[in-house]
Design an enzyme around this catalytic site. Structure first.
Site, PDB file in Angstrom:
ATOM      1  N   SER A  58       1.162  -1.155  -0.135  1.00  0.00           N
ATOM      2  CA  SER A  58      -0.362   0.540  -0.007  1.00  0.00           C
ATOM      3  C   SER A  58       0.918   1.223   0.038  1.00  0.00           C
ATOM      4  O   SER A  58       0.515   2.380  -0.168  1.00  0.00           O
ATOM      5  CB  SER A  58      -0.965   0.435   1.174  1.00  0.00           C
ATOM      6  OG  SER A  58       0.107  -0.477   2.401  1.00  0.00           O
ATOM      7  N   HIS A  98       1.847   3.660   6.469  1.00  0.00           N
ATOM      8  CA  HIS A  98       1.203   4.847   5.982  1.00  0.00           C
ATOM      9  C   HIS A  98       1.299   6.322   6.189  1.00  0.00           C
ATOM     10  O   HIS A  98       1.713   6.501   7.053  1.00  0.00           O
ATOM     11  CB  HIS A  98      -0.515   4.783   5.334  1.00  0.00           C
ATOM     12  CG  HIS A  98      -1.284   3.591   5.198  1.00  0.00           C
ATOM     13  ND1 HIS A  98      -2.657   3.290   5.281  1.00  0.00           N
ATOM     14  CD2 HIS A  98      -0.018   2.563   4.041  1.00  0.00           C
ATOM     15  CE1 HIS A  98      -2.912   2.306   4.458  1.00  0.00           C
ATOM     16  NE2 HIS A  98      -1.882   1.293   4.015  1.00  0.00           N
ATOM     17  N   ASP A 125      -7.761   5.745   4.543  1.00  0.00           N
ATOM     18  CA  ASP A 125      -7.904   4.201   6.235  1.00  0.00           C
ATOM     19  C   ASP A 125      -8.795   4.895   6.251  1.00  0.00           C
ATOM     20  O   ASP A 125      -9.260   3.717   7.539  1.00  0.00           O
ATOM     21  CB  ASP A 125      -6.351   4.650   6.319  1.00  0.00           C
ATOM     22  CG  ASP A 125      -5.322   4.044   5.683  1.00  0.00           C
ATOM     23  OD1 ASP A 125      -4.353   4.741   6.294  1.00  0.00           O
ATOM     24  OD2 ASP A 125      -5.531   3.945   4.593  1.00  0.00           O
TER      25      ASP A 125
END
Lengths: 182, 179
Positions: A58, A98, A125
Site C-alpha cells: 500500500s 501509512h 484509511d
C-alpha cells in the site's frame, strides 16, 4: 559410515568436556549479543518495535513488500502531515505503515487527531479504522518511519509464510554454531 | 578451507558483510546534502460551502474549492541515493477550534529518471479540502506550502519544504448551489 563419521563432525570428536561446554557458552554469547542489540535499539529509538518489515504494497513505489523500516518514537515531536507513521488499530495486532494526510491539533501535541492514507491507495484509511473511529490519535502511533533498507525483510516474510523453513534454518544454524570450533 | 561447504560459507558471509558495508556508505554519502528547491505556488478563486461530511462523523464542515497553480523544479534534490520524491501541497492554518490544521490538497510521486519539473495550472485540489468544523469563513491566513519526502535507495527518510509559499484569503460568504 555412521552419521557422526562425517568430516564436519571431526572437530566435535576431538573436543573434551570442557571444550564442549565452551561451545555452548559461545552459542549463548551469540544469542545474548543479538538480544542486547535489539533491546539497545529499543532504548535508542524509544519505540517498542524499532524495526518493522513492510507487509503490503500500500505504500508503493516507496516501500515494497519485504522492505525494512527503522522507526523512532519521540512523543515530544508532534505528528505532522507527510509523516510516515506506523500505527495499530485498537483491537488488531497488525501494524500499518501509512502517511498522514490531515492533522487537526486542538491545543497541544497530545490533543491532535489525524487521518492517514497509503500512497498507493486511492482512498484514505477510514475504512481500516475501527467502526465509529474517523481519526487516529497520537496514542495509536507505534512509531514514525525514519530509516529505510530495501529487500532485507523478505527473509522474515518467507520464514513467516513457510514456518517449516524457519525451524530448519534455525535448527541448522544452532547446530553449526555448536559444532564448529571457532 | 578445502571443502565446498566451507568455501560457500565464506563467500556467503563475505558477500553479506560487503553488502551491508556498501549500504551503510550509500546512506552516509548523501545524508548532509540539502534537499530544498525553490517553488512557485498560487491559488485563486476560493469558494466556500458548508456541507455534511458523510465520510466522517456526519457533522457539517466547511468545504473549500479553489484553483491551484504549482510550479517547481526538483531536479537538484535528486542524487544517486534518491529512489523517489513524494511531493505534497499542504494548506496550513490556525482556527479558533484547532490551533494547528494541516490538510494535504495535492500530491505527486516522482521516481528517479522521470520528469522532475512540475507545472500544474488551474487544477482543483486532488483531495477534498474539508475543515474540522466551520472555521474558514473570512479566514485571511491559509498558507499553502509544498513539501516533499525524500525516499532513499537506503538510508534516512528526509523531509524538506520548498522555498516559497502562498497565502489564501477565504471569502466572507458561503456560495449557494454547486461548486
Amino acid at each position: 559410515m555412521g552419521l557422526f563419521d562425517y568430516a564436519i563432525f571431526d572437530e566435535i570428536r576431538r573436543m573434551n568436556a570442557r571444550q564442549v561446554i565452551y561451545q555452548f557458552l559461545n552459542f549463548a554469547m551469540i544469542v545474548s549479543s543479538a538480544l542486547m542489540i535489539w533491546k539497545g535499539l529499543m532504548v535508542v529509538t524509544g519505540s517498542e518495535s524499532p524495526i518493522v518489515v513492510v507487509l503490503s504494497g500500500s505504500m508503493e513505489p516507496a516501500f515494497h513488500r519485504g522492505d525494512l523500516l527503522m522507526l523512532t518514537m519521540d512523543r515530544d515531536d508532534p505528528i505532522r502531515a507527510g509523516d510516515i507513521t506506523v500505527f495499530k488499530i485498537e483491537g488488531r495486532d497488525i501494524p500499518i505503515v501509512h502517511r498522514v494526510i490531515k492533522v487537526h491539533e486542538k491545543s497541544g501535541k497530545d490533543d491532535s487527531k489525524f487521518l492517514t492514507k497509503g500512497d498507493h491507495n486511492q482512498v484514505d484509511d477510514r475504512g481500516l479504522y475501527a467502526p465509529g473511529q474517523y481519526w487516529l490519535t497520537p496514542k495509536d502511533v507505534v512509531g514514525r518511519g525514519k530509516g529505510f533498507v530495501p529487500y532485507v525483510g523478505m527473509v522474515t516474510i518467507l520464514m513467516n509464510d513457510y514456518p517449516k523453513l524457519k525451524y530448519t534454518v534455525l535448527g541448522l544454524l544452532g547446530l553449526f554454531v555448536l559444532v564448529h570450533r571457532d | 578451507m578445502h571443502s565446498i561447504w566451507s568455501r560457500a560459507n565464506t563467500i556467503f558471509a563475505f558477500t553479506l558483510s560487503v553488502l551491508s558495508a556498501v549500504t551503510f556508505c550509500c546512506f552516509l554519502s548523501t545524508i548532509w546534502l540539502p534537499n530544498t528547491a525553490p517553488v512557485t505556488i498560487s491559488a485563486s478563486n476560493p469558494r466556500l460551502k458548508s456541507m455534511v461530511d458523510y465520510a466522517s462523523d456526519g457533522s457539517k464542515s466547511d468545504v473549500v474549492m479553489l484553483s491551484l497553480n504549482i510550479q517547481a523544479d526538483v531536479s537538484s534534490v535528486f542524487n544517486w541515493n534518491v529512489k523517489q520524491l513524494f511531493i505534497y501541497l499542504v494548506a496550513e492554518y490556525s482556527t479558533m477550534k484547532n490551533h494547528l490544521n494541516q490538510v494535504v490538497l495535492w500530491d505527486k510521486i516522482i521516481l528517479r529518471n522521470e520528469k522532475t519539473v512540475i507545472i500544474e495550472e488551474s487544477i482543483p485540489p486532488k483531495y477534498y479540502y474539508i475543515d474540522d468544523g466551520n472555521n474558514l469563513l473570512s479566514h485571511k491566513n491559509v498558507t499553502l506550502v509544498l513539501k516533499w519526502n525524500v525516499i532513499p535507495n537506503a538510508g534516512y527518510l528526509a523531509m524538506a519544504q520548498g522555498e516559497g509559499q502562498f497565502v489564501v484569503q477565504m471569502p466572507d460568504n458561503y456560495i449557494s448551489g454547486r461548486f
